[in-house]
Each structure stands twice: as C-alpha cells, then as structure tokens.
Design a protein around this motif. Structure first.
Motif, PDB file in Angstrom:
ATOM      1  N   ASN A   1     112.307  81.895 -45.412  1.00 58.60           N
ATOM      2  CA  ASN A   1     112.793  80.160 -45.552  1.00 58.60           C
ATOM      3  C   ASN A   1     114.103  80.017 -46.440  1.00 58.60           C
ATOM      4  OD1 ASN A   1     112.523  77.599 -44.708  1.00 58.60           O
ATOM      5  ND2 ASN A   1     111.215  77.399 -46.752  1.00 58.60           N
ATOM      6  N   ARG A   2     115.029  81.137 -46.206  1.00 54.09           N
ATOM      7  CA  ARG A   2     115.979  81.296 -47.371  1.00 54.09           C
ATOM      8  C   ARG A   2     117.251  81.495 -46.773  1.00 54.09           C
ATOM      9  NH1 ARG A   2     118.394  84.947 -51.022  1.00 54.09           N
ATOM     10  NH2 ARG A   2     117.492  86.918 -49.975  1.00 54.09           N
ATOM     11  N   GLN A   3     118.270  80.877 -47.147  1.00 56.92           N
ATOM     12  CA  GLN A   3     119.621  80.998 -46.532  1.00 56.92           C
ATOM     13  C   GLN A   3     120.202  82.316 -47.089  1.00 56.92           C
ATOM     14  OE1 GLN A   3     122.559  78.009 -48.067  1.00 56.92           O
ATOM     15  NE2 GLN A   3     123.653  78.273 -45.957  1.00 56.92           N
TER      16      GLN A   3
ATOM     17  N   ALA B   1     119.059  85.050 -45.987  1.00 57.65           N
ATOM     18  CA  ALA B   1     118.077  85.953 -46.471  1.00 57.65           C
ATOM     19  C   ALA B   1     118.307  87.385 -45.700  1.00 57.65           C
ATOM     20  CB  ALA B   1     116.656  85.667 -45.907  1.00 57.65           C
ATOM     21  N   THR B   2     117.981  88.749 -46.438  1.00 57.21           N
ATOM     22  CA  THR B   2     118.205  89.941 -46.255  1.00 57.21           C
ATOM     23  C   THR B   2     117.427  90.203 -44.850  1.00 57.21           C
ATOM     24  OG1 THR B   2     116.881  90.784 -47.732  1.00 57.21           O
ATOM     25  CG2 THR B   2     119.131  90.643 -48.175  1.00 57.21           C
ATOM     26  N   SER B   3     115.981  89.712 -44.619  1.00 51.62           N
ATOM     27  CA  SER B   3     115.419  89.939 -43.480  1.00 51.62           C
ATOM     28  C   SER B   3     116.277  89.254 -42.259  1.00 51.62           C
ATOM     29  CB  SER B   3     114.013  89.243 -43.547  1.00 51.62           C
ATOM     30  OG  SER B   3     113.901  88.067 -44.254  1.00 51.62           O
ATOM     31  N   THR B   4     116.646  88.280 -42.393  1.00 50.16           N
ATOM     32  CA  THR B   4     117.442  87.671 -41.339  1.00 50.16           C
ATOM     33  C   THR B   4     118.732  88.275 -41.061  1.00 50.16           C
ATOM     34  OG1 THR B   4     116.424  85.316 -42.387  1.00 50.16           O
ATOM     35  CG2 THR B   4     118.266  85.192 -40.390  1.00 50.16           C
TER      36      THR B   4
ATOM     37  N   PRO C   1     110.118  88.459 -45.152  1.00 50.88           N
ATOM     38  CA  PRO C   1     110.098  88.924 -46.566  1.00 50.88           C
ATOM     39  C   PRO C   1     108.496  89.380 -46.896  1.00 50.88           C
ATOM     40  CG  PRO C   1     110.326  86.691 -46.584  1.00 50.88           C
ATOM     41  CD  PRO C   1     110.112  87.142 -45.202  1.00 50.88           C
ATOM     42  N   GLU C   2     108.510  90.316 -47.918  1.00 49.10           N
ATOM     43  CA  GLU C   2     107.255  90.668 -48.399  1.00 49.10           C
ATOM     44  C   GLU C   2     106.917  89.729 -49.695  1.00 49.10           C
ATOM     45  OE1 GLU C   2     105.333  93.452 -47.638  1.00 49.10           O
ATOM     46  OE2 GLU C   2     104.166  94.028 -49.320  1.00 49.10           O
ATOM     47  N   TYR C   3     106.083  88.921 -49.410  1.00 47.27           N
ATOM     48  CA  TYR C   3     105.674  87.731 -50.467  1.00 47.27           C
ATOM     49  C   TYR C   3     104.105  88.151 -50.940  1.00 47.27           C
ATOM     50  CZ  TYR C   3     109.450  84.507 -49.461  1.00 47.27           C
ATOM     51  OH  TYR C   3     110.816  83.867 -49.519  1.00 47.27           O
TER      52      TYR C   3
ATOM     53  N   SER D   1     110.846  94.197 -42.129  1.00 43.65           N
ATOM     54  CA  SER D   1     110.517  93.587 -43.379  1.00 43.65           C
ATOM     55  C   SER D   1     111.454  93.827 -44.444  1.00 43.65           C
ATOM     56  CB  SER D   1     109.269  93.554 -43.801  1.00 43.65           C
ATOM     57  OG  SER D   1     108.994  94.798 -44.639  1.00 43.65           O
ATOM     58  N   SER D   2     111.631  92.913 -45.292  1.00 45.95           N
ATOM     59  CA  SER D   2     112.583  93.179 -46.602  1.00 45.95           C
ATOM     60  C   SER D   2     111.511  92.846 -47.684  1.00 45.95           C
ATOM     61  CB  SER D   2     113.722  92.155 -46.414  1.00 45.95           C
ATOM     62  OG  SER D   2     114.416  92.132 -47.819  1.00 45.95           O
ATOM     63  N   ALA D   3     111.611  93.735 -48.725  1.00 44.25           N
ATOM     64  CA  ALA D   3     110.806  93.989 -49.889  1.00 44.25           C
ATOM     65  C   ALA D   3     111.671  94.046 -51.271  1.00 44.25           C
ATOM     66  CB  ALA D   3     109.675  94.650 -49.826  1.00 44.25           C
TER      67      ALA D   3
HETATM   68  C1  LIG Z   1     107.120  84.340 -53.901  1.00 47.70           C
HETATM   69  C2  LIG Z   1     107.659  85.898 -53.796  1.00 47.70           C
HETATM   70  C3  LIG Z   1     106.870  86.814 -53.874  1.00 47.70           C
HETATM   71  C4  LIG Z   1     107.261  88.133 -53.564  1.00 47.70           C
HETATM   72  N1  LIG Z   1     106.378  89.194 -53.664  1.00 47.70           N
HETATM   73  C5  LIG Z   1     106.571  90.167 -53.425  1.00 47.70           C
HETATM   74  C6  LIG Z   1     105.858  91.405 -53.451  1.00 47.70           C
HETATM   75  O1  LIG Z   1     104.555  91.237 -53.315  1.00 47.70           O
HETATM   76  N2  LIG Z   1     106.145  92.832 -53.281  1.00 47.70           N
HETATM   77  C7  LIG Z   1     107.692  93.110 -53.000  1.00 47.70           C
HETATM   78  O2  LIG Z   1     107.997  94.254 -53.194  1.00 47.70           O
HETATM   79  N3  LIG Z   1     108.476  91.974 -53.348  1.00 47.70           N
HETATM   80  C8  LIG Z   1     108.189  90.564 -53.534  1.00 47.70           C
HETATM   81  N4  LIG Z   1     109.280  89.761 -53.587  1.00 47.70           N
HETATM   82  C9  LIG Z   1     110.479  89.995 -53.550  1.00 47.70           C
HETATM   83  C10 LIG Z   1     110.880  89.816 -52.046  1.00 47.70           C
HETATM   84  O3  LIG Z   1     110.276  90.478 -51.097  1.00 47.70           O
HETATM   85  C11 LIG Z   1     112.450  90.197 -51.943  1.00 47.70           C
HETATM   86  O4  LIG Z   1     113.286  89.389 -52.645  1.00 47.70           O
HETATM   87  C12 LIG Z   1     112.833  90.127 -50.422  1.00 47.70           C
HETATM   88  O5  LIG Z   1     113.939  90.928 -50.071  1.00 47.70           O
HETATM   89  C13 LIG Z   1     113.116  88.810 -49.983  1.00 47.70           C
HETATM   90  O6  LIG Z   1     113.529  88.992 -48.524  1.00 47.70           O
HETATM   91  P1  LIG Z   1     114.693  87.829 -47.945  1.00 47.70           P
HETATM   92  O7  LIG Z   1     115.872  88.510 -48.400  1.00 47.70           O
HETATM   93  O8  LIG Z   1     114.619  87.886 -46.393  1.00 47.70           O
HETATM   94  O9  LIG Z   1     114.255  86.681 -48.449  1.00 47.70           O
HETATM   95  C14 LIG Z   1     108.816  88.187 -53.637  1.00 47.70           C
HETATM   96  C15 LIG Z   1     109.610  87.408 -53.677  1.00 47.70           C
HETATM   97  C16 LIG Z   1     109.370  86.043 -53.722  1.00 47.70           C
HETATM   98  C17 LIG Z   1     110.020  85.099 -53.734  1.00 47.70           C
END
Ligand SMILES: Cc1cc2nc3c(=O)[nH]c(=O)nc-3n(C[C@H](O)[C@H](O)[C@H](O)COP(=O)(O)O)c2cc1C
Length: 187
Positions: free
Chosen positions: A10-12, A14-17, A77-79, A108-110
């Motif tokens: 839900n992010r502009q 986003a690396t996963s997108t 993304p990993e949240y 996924s992206s983490a």
């Molecule tokens: C609310 C939140 C929770 C997150 N929890 C984790 C997590 O549990 N493990 C992890 O490796 N990264 C975690 N992250 C980092 C995201 O996984 C990381 O920034 C990811 O690249 C986001 O993907 P996106 O670029 O597609 O938005 C978290 C980020 C947010 C905002």
C-alpha cells in the motif's frame, strides 16, 4: 500464457511492486500476456461476508483477471512477520474458483534478509484455495531492495547480476510449471 499479478503493498514506489513490474517485463518479452493489479493504485474494500460487491469496478477486474489467468503471482512486503493486510484482504475476496489447479508464485520484499514468514503465509493460503505452489519463491531483502528502488544509478545497476540471474531462473521454472499444468492431456 496469461499471468495475473496481485501486488499487495500500500505504498507508492514499493519495491515489491517494482519487482512485479520487473517480472512483468520479463514475461512480456517472452510473449506472455500480463495483468498487474497494484492494490495501492486500485484498492479494494474491506471484505465483509454476505455483502455484495457486484458494482465495484476494481473487484470485478481482480476477479475476472484472476479467473482468466493461467498462472498467478502474489507479492507482499513483510510486515510484522507476516504478509500485508492489503493483500490478505484482497485474497479474502477470492476463492477456489480463482486458484484451483493453478500454479502460483509468491514473492516478497523484506527489511531483513528473507521475507520467509510472508512467503509461508501466502503459500498456506494458496494451498487452502487448492492452488499449486511454485516450489521456489522470490524474496528480496535488505540491500537487495536497492535494485528495485527509484533512482538506481548506472554504477550500482551492475552489482545486482546474481540477484537478477536468480530471479530469472525462478521465473523460468514457474513459467515451465504453468505450461506443463495447462498442456492438453496426452501432449
Ligand atoms: C509496519 C511494518 C512492519 C514491518 N515488519 C517487518 C518484519 O517483520 N520483518 C522485516 O524483515 N521487515 C519488516 N518491515 C520492513 C519491510 O518489510 C520493508 O521495508 C519492505 O521492503 C517493504 O516492502 P515495499 O517496498 O514493497 O513496501 C516492516 C515495515 C513496516 C512498515
């Protein structure tokens, strides 16, 4: 073949997108048809059992695209050690009629090295909906995400060769699996 991506950030930017867009490009280069549904650009309502969503354009597209696809790609993304709520909510709107007998690749992206928890959760849902999980998944984590961020300069671009090779290999095996599953019986 036809592939549908469901991009669950839900992010502009986003690396996963962005990873989805990269895979889309690779698939289209090979002549496949791709529909990328970005849930940030096209949000869907919170699922409520019993409620009718028949007039919702985004949900109609999601349902039709997923049903028509021969292969599905789920991205999150990993949240907090899991998948995004946005993706989970979109999947709650879908059912076995979209997944049954269909190969599914989870990506996924983490922030950490590997988004193993979100990937495991996506695969659990795929199993529940009688889809066929790709034996391999794609995870980008930590500094690997830089490859899919905006404004990557040329000097950096070359340093992701191994990652790109792995991504291409996993995609290739997923496409092969999809082809095998949809090949008419006896061919
Ligand atoms: C609310 C939140 C929770 C997150 N929890 C984790 C997590 O549990 N493990 C992890 O490796 N990264 C975690 N992250 C980092 C995201 O996984 C990381 O920034 C990811 O690249 C986001 O993907 P996106 O670029 O597609 O938005 C978290 C980020 C947010 C905002």
């Amino acid at each position: 073949m036809k592939f549908t991506f469901i991009a669950g950030s839900n992010r502009q930017g986003a690396t996963s997108t962005k990873l989805c867009e990269y895979l889309q490009h690779l698939l289209e280069e090979r002549g496949h048809s791709v529909d990328l549904i970005d849930l940030y650009q096209h949000p869907v309502p919170f699922y409520s059992p019993g409620e009718s969503y028949s007039g919702h354009e985004g949900l109609a597209r999601l349902g039709t695209s997923a049903k028509e696809a021969e292969g599905l790609i789920l991205a999150s993304p990993e949240y907090h050690g899991g998948m995004s709520g946005v993706l989970k909510n979109a999947l709650d709107h879908l059912s076995q009629e979209h997944f049954s007998g269909k190969p599914v690749l989870s990506i996924s992206s983490a922030g950490g090295a590997v988004g193993v928890s979100s990937l495991g959760q996506m695969q659990a849902i795929v199993r529940n909906l009688h889809g066929i999980n790709s034996p391999e998944w794609i995870s980008i984590g930590g500094s690997q995400r830089r490859r899919f961020e905006d404004y990557l300069d040329e000097s950096e671009a070359g340093s992701f060769h191994d990652l790109e090779e792995r991504i291409a290999r996993v995609l290739e095996s997923f496409v092969k699996l999809t082809g095998l599953i949809h090949r008419p019986y006896g061919e």
